[in-house]
Motif scaffolding. Structure first.
Motif, PDB file in Angstrom:
ATOM      1  N   LYS A   1       0.838  -1.194   0.000  1.00 19.80           N
ATOM      2  CA  LYS A   1       0.000   0.000   0.000  1.00 19.80           C
ATOM      3  C   LYS A   1       0.875   1.246   0.000  1.00 19.80           C
ATOM      4  O   LYS A   1       1.922   1.275   0.632  1.00 19.80           O
TER       5      LYS A   1
ATOM      6  N   LYS B   1      -3.547  16.852   0.058  1.00 24.22           N
ATOM      7  CA  LYS B   1      -4.614  17.556  -0.653  1.00 24.22           C
ATOM      8  C   LYS B   1      -4.324  19.054  -0.752  1.00 24.22           C
ATOM      9  O   LYS B   1      -4.673  19.697  -1.751  1.00 24.22           O
TER      10      LYS B   1
ATOM     11  N   GLN C   1      -1.639  19.337  -3.462  1.00 26.90           N
ATOM     12  CA  GLN C   1      -2.235  19.133  -4.784  1.00 26.90           C
ATOM     13  C   GLN C   1      -3.019  20.361  -5.230  1.00 26.90           C
ATOM     14  O   GLN C   1      -2.975  20.732  -6.411  1.00 26.90           O
TER      15      GLN C   1
ATOM     16  N   GLN D   1      -7.052  15.032  -9.998  1.00 29.00           N
ATOM     17  CA  GLN D   1      -7.766  14.901  -8.736  1.00 29.00           C
ATOM     18  C   GLN D   1      -6.942  15.487  -7.597  1.00 29.00           C
ATOM     19  O   GLN D   1      -5.759  15.187  -7.451  1.00 29.00           O
TER      20      GLN D   1
ATOM     21  N   ASP E   1      -7.806  15.214  -4.294  1.00 29.15           N
ATOM     22  CA  ASP E   1      -8.357  14.622  -3.073  1.00 29.15           C
ATOM     23  C   ASP E   1      -7.467  13.541  -2.472  1.00 29.15           C
ATOM     24  O   ASP E   1      -7.893  12.827  -1.558  1.00 29.15           O
ATOM     25  N   GLY E   2      -6.244  13.405  -3.001  1.00 26.81           N
ATOM     26  CA  GLY E   2      -5.335  12.392  -2.484  1.00 26.81           C
ATOM     27  C   GLY E   2      -5.660  10.982  -2.915  1.00 26.81           C
ATOM     28  O   GLY E   2      -5.049  10.021  -2.421  1.00 26.81           O
ATOM     29  N   SER E   3      -6.590  10.821  -3.850  1.00 22.50           N
ATOM     30  CA  SER E   3      -7.044   9.479  -4.230  1.00 22.50           C
ATOM     31  C   SER E   3      -6.002   8.680  -5.011  1.00 22.50           C
ATOM     32  O   SER E   3      -6.190   7.488  -5.248  1.00 22.50           O
ATOM     33  N   GLN E   4      -4.907   9.306  -5.394  1.00 17.66           N
ATOM     34  CA  GLN E   4      -3.819   8.588  -6.055  1.00 17.66           C
ATOM     35  C   GLN E   4      -3.078   7.666  -5.082  1.00 17.66           C
ATOM     36  O   GLN E   4      -2.308   6.806  -5.502  1.00 17.66           O
TER      37      GLN E   4
ATOM     38  N   ASP F   1      -3.103   5.081  -1.493  1.00 12.90           N
ATOM     39  CA  ASP F   1      -3.960   4.099  -0.825  1.00 12.90           C
ATOM     40  C   ASP F   1      -4.336   4.525   0.588  1.00 12.90           C
ATOM     41  O   ASP F   1      -5.376   4.118   1.106  1.00 12.90           O
ATOM     42  N   LYS F   2      -3.478   5.329   1.231  1.00 12.46           N
ATOM     43  CA  LYS F   2      -3.724   5.739   2.611  1.00 12.46           C
ATOM     44  C   LYS F   2      -3.236   7.161   2.818  1.00 12.46           C
ATOM     45  O   LYS F   2      -2.114   7.510   2.430  1.00 12.46           O
ATOM     46  N   LEU F   3      -4.084   7.986   3.424  1.00 12.78           N
ATOM     47  CA  LEU F   3      -3.715   9.338   3.815  1.00 12.78           C
ATOM     48  C   LEU F   3      -3.625   9.373   5.335  1.00 12.78           C
ATOM     49  O   LEU F   3      -4.627   9.212   6.033  1.00 12.78           O
TER      50      LEU F   3
ATOM     51  N   ARG G   1       1.283  13.297  -7.886  1.00 12.84           N
ATOM     52  CA  ARG G   1       0.505  12.225  -8.520  1.00 12.84           C
ATOM     53  C   ARG G   1       0.914  10.857  -7.991  1.00 12.84           C
ATOM     54  O   ARG G   1       0.680   9.837  -8.634  1.00 12.84           O
TER      55      ARG G   1
END
Length: 294
Positions: A98, A106, A109, A123, A125-128, A130-132, A273
């Motif tokens: 992960k 965020k 970004q 994006q 939102d940090g969706s690139q 697996d874990k924020l 990214r």
């Protein structure tokens, strides 16, 4: 004393991989009780002038993990680096695991999405990842419980990751004779960095600290491991009970003399990214050079 769940009895096996082109140190961190491991702050090689990407540094880490029959569970980024490119997706494709970074990615970004005019397809939102991670979040590497400490100041998304008696500090601190990292990037702040360093120095004196960079001040050999106690006593920027006001004055004056890192433009575009190269409308990998944009 620290309020975090420190366990100094766990002593992970730490193997360092130095990249001389960017003076970056990456790590494979093995749980002492199992074959599980984590990778911290990997490097993707770039010949910037030629526009060529390669993976020699990452391949060395992959080979080490495979040769020792380790299981990669986490690929950790301590922050969005401005001086080297992450190889996280390449390593993840080869070995799994992960990918994690601080939740304030965020903010980074949003800031640099505007600088590089990324548009709505990028994006923020940090969706690139697996874990924020939030401050104090825990996670497992085998039987070893690890945790993240939020340490902004160099960037808004900096985190220190503690695995047993080893802490991976990113750019929060350098070796004692190297001092501290700059605080003048967008979202950086010298006072905030000082406060973050104090959180780190509240860990036990015996805690091992592993640097993300070393530049061999005064021609000494490259080094990357020290302790909290050594930093408290000897760090040239914050050691010896230097005050917050003293640090802010020094750091602000020092940062005003510094040029931009050589690889800041490709690094930010790739690392925000999660290590993936941006593409143009046709799908071709392409980096941008904003003029007067930073």
């Amino acid at each position: 004393m620290s309020d975090y769940p420190v366990n100094m009895t766990i002593k992970p096996e730490v193997t360092a991989f130095f990249d001389p082109d960017t003076n970056t140190i990456s790590y494979v961190v093995k749980d002492p009780k199992t074959t599980s491991c984590a990778v911290v702050d990997s490097v993707m090689d770039i010949d910037y002038a030629a526009g060529r990407i390669s993976f020699g540094h990452a391949d060395r880490m992959i080979a080490f993990i495979q040769e020792h029959n380790l299981k990669l569970e986490w690929i950790i980024e301590t922050h969005v680096h401005a001086d080297h490119l992450s190889a996280a997706p390449y390593i993840q494709e080869k070995l799994g695991g992960k990918l994690g970074i601080g939740a304030k990615i965020k903010v980074v970004q949003e800031t640099f999405g505007k600088v590089f005019n990324e548009g709505t397809d990028f994006q923020r939102d940090g969706s690139q990842f697996d874990k924020l991670f939030e401050d104090g979040d825990t996670y497992q590497v085998g039987a070893m419980t690890c945790f993240a400490i939020y340490t902004p100041g160099h960037t808004p998304a900096c985190m220190v990751h503690v695995m047993g008696d080893a802490a991976f500090v990113g750019d929060t601190l350098f070796m004692p004779d190297g001092g501290s990292a700059r605080a003048d990037f967008p979202g950086g702040d010298a006072g905030t960095l000082y406060d973050s360093i104090q959180k780190l120095l509240a860990l036990p004196d015996e805690m091992r600290l592993f640097m993300c960079h070393d530049y061999g001040p005064d021609g000494r050999d490259i080094r990357w491991e020290t302790t909290v106690g050594d930093e408290k006593k000897h760090n040239i920027h914050v050691g010896g009970n230097k005050t917050r006001a003293e640090f802010i004055a020094f750091r602000t004056e020092r940062d005003a003399t510094l040029g931009m890192p050589r690889l800041i433009l490709p690094s930010l575009q790739v690392n925000m990214r999660a290590g993936r190269l941006p593409t143009d409308d046709s799908g071709k990998q392409m980096l941008k050079v904003p003029v007067n944009g930073l």
